[in-house]
Scaffold this motif. Structure first.
Motif, PDB file in Angstrom:
ATOM      1  N   LYS A 241     -19.371  10.710   9.181  1.00 54.57           N
ATOM      2  CA  LYS A 241     -20.273  11.505  10.021  1.00 54.57           C
ATOM      3  C   LYS A 241     -21.686  10.930  10.040  1.00 54.57           C
ATOM      4  CE  LYS A 241     -17.933  15.813  10.629  1.00 54.57           C
ATOM      5  NZ  LYS A 241     -17.989  17.279  10.652  1.00 54.57           N
ATOM      6  N   ASN A 242     -22.065  10.255   8.955  1.00 55.95           N
ATOM      7  CA  ASN A 242     -23.421   9.668   8.939  1.00 55.95           C
ATOM      8  C   ASN A 242     -23.570   8.617  10.044  1.00 55.95           C
ATOM      9  OD1 ASN A 242     -21.501   8.276   7.464  1.00 55.95           O
ATOM     10  ND2 ASN A 242     -23.004   7.292   6.127  1.00 55.95           N
ATOM     11  N   LEU A 243     -22.499   7.851  10.298  1.00 55.33           N
ATOM     12  CA  LEU A 243     -22.560   6.853  11.379  1.00 55.33           C
ATOM     13  C   LEU A 243     -22.695   7.551  12.733  1.00 55.33           C
ATOM     14  CD1 LEU A 243     -19.876   4.158  10.370  1.00 55.33           C
ATOM     15  CD2 LEU A 243     -22.352   4.179   9.959  1.00 55.33           C
ATOM     16  N   LEU A 244     -21.933   8.627  12.892  1.00 54.31           N
ATOM     17  CA  LEU A 244     -21.991   9.366  14.164  1.00 54.31           C
ATOM     18  C   LEU A 244     -23.378   9.977  14.365  1.00 54.31           C
ATOM     19  CD1 LEU A 244     -18.494  11.104  14.022  1.00 54.31           C
ATOM     20  CD2 LEU A 244     -19.198   9.213  15.498  1.00 54.31           C
TER      21      LEU A 244
ATOM     22  N   SER B 195     -11.473  15.597  16.591  1.00 53.51           N
ATOM     23  CA  SER B 195     -12.885  15.738  16.984  1.00 53.51           C
ATOM     24  C   SER B 195     -13.758  15.734  15.740  1.00 53.51           C
ATOM     25  CB  SER B 195     -13.088  17.048  17.737  1.00 53.51           C
ATOM     26  OG  SER B 195     -12.785  18.137  16.893  1.00 53.51           O
ATOM     27  N   ALA B 196     -15.042  15.503  15.981  1.00 55.76           N
ATOM     28  CA  ALA B 196     -16.033  15.634  14.897  1.00 55.76           C
ATOM     29  C   ALA B 196     -17.289  16.228  15.516  1.00 55.76           C
ATOM     30  CB  ALA B 196     -16.342  14.257  14.295  1.00 55.76           C
ATOM     31  N   VAL B 197     -17.905  17.157  14.796  1.00 54.52           N
ATOM     32  CA  VAL B 197     -19.160  17.749  15.261  1.00 54.52           C
ATOM     33  C   VAL B 197     -20.237  17.380  14.250  1.00 54.52           C
ATOM     34  CG1 VAL B 197     -20.383  19.911  15.720  1.00 54.52           C
ATOM     35  CG2 VAL B 197     -18.010  19.627  16.488  1.00 54.52           C
ATOM     36  N   VAL B 198     -21.330  16.806  14.759  1.00 54.20           N
ATOM     37  CA  VAL B 198     -22.426  16.423  13.854  1.00 54.20           C
ATOM     38  C   VAL B 198     -23.732  17.038  14.353  1.00 54.20           C
ATOM     39  CG1 VAL B 198     -21.388  14.253  13.078  1.00 54.20           C
ATOM     40  CG2 VAL B 198     -22.858  14.249  15.101  1.00 54.20           C
TER      41      VAL B 198
ATOM     42  N   LEU C 120     -12.662   7.858  16.034  1.00 58.67           N
ATOM     43  CA  LEU C 120     -13.750   8.253  15.142  1.00 58.67           C
ATOM     44  C   LEU C 120     -13.844   7.238  14.009  1.00 58.67           C
ATOM     45  CD1 LEU C 120     -12.975  12.094  14.904  1.00 58.67           C
ATOM     46  CD2 LEU C 120     -14.768  10.990  16.268  1.00 58.67           C
ATOM     47  N   PRO C 121     -15.065   6.850  13.606  1.00 56.80           N
ATOM     48  CA  PRO C 121     -15.181   5.885  12.502  1.00 56.80           C
ATOM     49  C   PRO C 121     -14.720   6.511  11.185  1.00 56.80           C
ATOM     50  CG  PRO C 121     -17.343   6.788  13.082  1.00 56.80           C
ATOM     51  CD  PRO C 121     -16.378   7.346  14.073  1.00 56.80           C
TER      52      PRO C 121
ATOM     53  N   GLY D 128     -25.675  20.759  17.497  1.00 65.88           N
ATOM     54  CA  GLY D 128     -24.418  20.045  17.339  1.00 65.88           C
ATOM     55  C   GLY D 128     -24.116  19.144  18.529  1.00 65.88           C
ATOM     56  N   VAL D 129     -23.517  17.979  18.219  1.00 68.37           N
ATOM     57  CA  VAL D 129     -22.942  17.109  19.249  1.00 68.37           C
ATOM     58  C   VAL D 129     -21.466  16.958  18.886  1.00 68.37           C
ATOM     59  CG1 VAL D 129     -22.888  14.756  20.196  1.00 68.37           C
ATOM     60  CG2 VAL D 129     -25.082  15.854  19.723  1.00 68.37           C
TER      61      VAL D 129
END
Ligand code: MCA
Ligand code: AMP
Length: 516
Positions: A503-506, A439-442, A493-494, A453-454
């Protein structure tokens, strides 16, 4: 060391008005406390704490709802020469379990409803006493304190004796306890008192929680150090603040408070006519909010910048600042100048100062900078340069006139409604859920909280997973404000060539999640 007592309470108490029977606090529930009430109640609680015979440096942890008695507990802890450890009321069992195990407090104070589980955790970690304190003056703390004298001999402290530990989450791994001394807190309080022009007749509207630096130290210390009364909101409510504005002169808030006040049409120049100072901090104040406030009230918000580790570092000017050519302008989008006594530099990746106008890492030094992280020598080595500068983790730029702007952070951090949320912590909880691969939270813009957060979640093929269930699972174990406001299931995830999630793309992809 000076021979006089450096206990912070000595300085606060010395500023109480001569007539102790005048009002010191009025709450939104209609309760009024005099200065004598604060002094006597904090003496009784301090005597109770001292009667426990605790060792020097013992910690008093508190997870209690905002109340005047909760502030009294803080003052009592100072008076007794013990170390105050405030905990956000949103923290849940696992979070509290970590803080208590790490800090090993001798005393824990919790709300009556939480006594069962908190006391279990506390006694297991070696606590000597667990008291309760409700927001209606109920609970064992005040019952026990009632048996003690309302006169207390202030415990002597040196300037570098610890007064408080504030936990700040780590970008990776464990939360760190920032150790602040009596000298750290007093020096910052005195500087802010002078810099923000506190004067006779000032009245503060206190609308922030009292378990973080902004509400507990910046707001309370300034008012007490000026002998100024406080109009006390147990919970922030725009209509209450607006109703109180004509009786007040100073207000402090995180940007979300300003956004919510602006949403109330009763806020206007007339309502704010007696106010002399609106302070914003803890998160970036959008230039739109800064301008809207000016247009609606005719007043200019003063933005400042600080951290739990350092308390306040920079501030826009309140009045003409001789060090900066007599400028008095508060500039939106900037956090102003280093406060008197604070040294600030911007450096490159090798800790070399950058040229004026160039973006750099913000490093600071000064009497306000903390004593290090609690029991984390390796983190202290990373946090300070060899020549003693503290690495804030923030990235900034100073213009030719010396105004600092925060342009980014080199810590993966989301600031939501003034609370810090560390994606790494949320991701590690998501990754433990059944069926999750990664997972990633941005952080993305949000009209009310500034940023929220998403969560982007990759599920195992065939796993029956719904985003709502992920959020519900997070709610069960994390403080509510840390729970992402949106969850999206994604196939992957990229990543960049090094395998690092981009994370910048997300952030770009999901930045309009809450637009409009
Ligand atoms: C509440 N929620 C939040 C937040 N607060 N979500 C994200 N960010 C938040 N800050 C959740 C609630 O649990 C609820 O979830 C949903 O969002 C809606 O809540 P709401 O009723 O709108 O919240 P509230 O109770 O009105 O609180 C909003 C608030 C509060 C008044 C803005 O967050 C607040 O007091 N913030 C100030 C924080 C602060 O003092 N920071 C200073 C740190 P659900 O619907 O699921 O139940 S000191 C610091 O940063 C440094 C040192 C400095 O420079 O000052
Ligand atoms: P905390 O961990 O709660 O002490 O949060 C400190 C962080 O909040 C700082 O390192 C900054 O990133 C941020 N912060 C505080 N005040 C401001 C501000 N006025 N503008 C932008 N960021 C801020």
């Amino acid at each position: 060391m000076s021979t006089s007592n450096q206990n912070l309470y000595a300085a606060l108490r010395a500023a109480f008005p001569a007539d102790l029977d005048t009002w010191a606090v009025e709450t939104d529930q209609g309760l009024v406390y005099t200065w004598r009430d604060l002094d006597r109640a904090s003496a009784m609680v301090a005597n109770l704490l001292q009667s426990l015979g605790l060792p020097e440096g013992a910690r008093v942890a508190a997870q209690v709802d905002k109340s005047v008695e909760a502030m009294v507990l803080y003052l009592a802890t100072l008076r007794a020469g013990l170390v105050f450890l405030p905990l956000n009321t949103a923290y849940q069992k696992a979070e509290i379990g970590y803080f208590i195990a790490d800090a090993e407090p001798a005393v824990v104070v919790c709300t009556p409803a939480h006594f069962g589980w908190v006391s279990k955790i506390a006694f297991k970690a070696g606590a000597q006493a667990v008291f309760t304190l409700g927001d209606d003056r109920s609970g064992s703390l005040l019952e026990r304190a009632a048996h003690h004298s309302d006169v207390q001999t202030l415990v002597p402290c040196a300037a570098d004796d610890l007064a408080a530990i504030l936990y700040t989450s780590g970008t990776t791994g464990r939360s760190k306890g920032a150790m602040l001394s009596h000298g750290n807190l007093l020096s910052n309080a005195q500087v802010l008192h002078a810099y923000w022009g506190w004067q006779s007749g000032d009245v503060l509207i206190h609308a922030l929680p009292i378990f973080h630096v902004h509400g507990l130290f910046v707001a309370i210390h300034a008012a007490l150090l000026n002998g100024s009364p406080m109009l006390w909101c147990v919970q922030f409510e725009p209509s209450q603040v607006i109703a109180w504005l004509p009786r007040a002169t100073v207000f402090m808030g995180v940007p979300t408070l300003y956004v919510r006040l602006l949403a109330d049409p009763r806020l206007d120049a007339e309502a704010a006519r007696h106010m002399r100072l609106f302070v914003s901090g803890s998160a970036p104040l959008l230039i739109d909010t800064f301008r809207a406030w000016q247009a609606r009230t005719g007043q200019t918000i003063l933005e400042r910048y600080g951290m739990s580790e350092t308390t306040m570092l920079t501030s826009n000017p309140y009045r003409a600042d001789a060090r900066h050519g007599g400028q008095a302008e508060r500039r939106g989008g900037t956090v102003g100048f280093p406060l008197p006594g604070v040294s600030l530099r911007l450096v490159d990746d090798r800790d070399h100062p950058v040229a004026t106008g160039t973006v750099g890492h913000i490093q600071v030094r000064g009497p306000n900078v903390f004593q290090g992280y609690w029991r984390m020598p390796e983190k202290n080595r990373e946090a300070f340069t060899a020549d003693g500068w503290f690495r804030t983790g923030d990235v900034g730029q100073q213009d030719g006139r010396g105004y600092l702007s925060i342009v980014g952070r080199n810590k993966d951090l989301i600031i939501s409604g003034g609370y810090n949320v560390y994606p790494a912590e949320i991701e590690s909880v998501i990754n433990e859920l059944p069926g999750v691969v990664e997972s990633a939270v941005v952080g993305v813009p949000h009209p009310d909280f500034g940023e929220v957060g998403v969560a982007l979640v990759v599920a195992r093929p065939g796993a029956a997973m719904v985003p709502e269930a992920v959020l519900a699972a997070l709610k069960a174990s994390l403080a509510n404000y840390k729970v992402p406001k949106r969850c999206v299931l994604v196939p992957d995830l990229p990543r960049n060539a090094m395998g690092k999630v981009q994370k910048n793309l997300l952030r770009d992809t999901y930045r309009d999640s809450f637009a409009g």
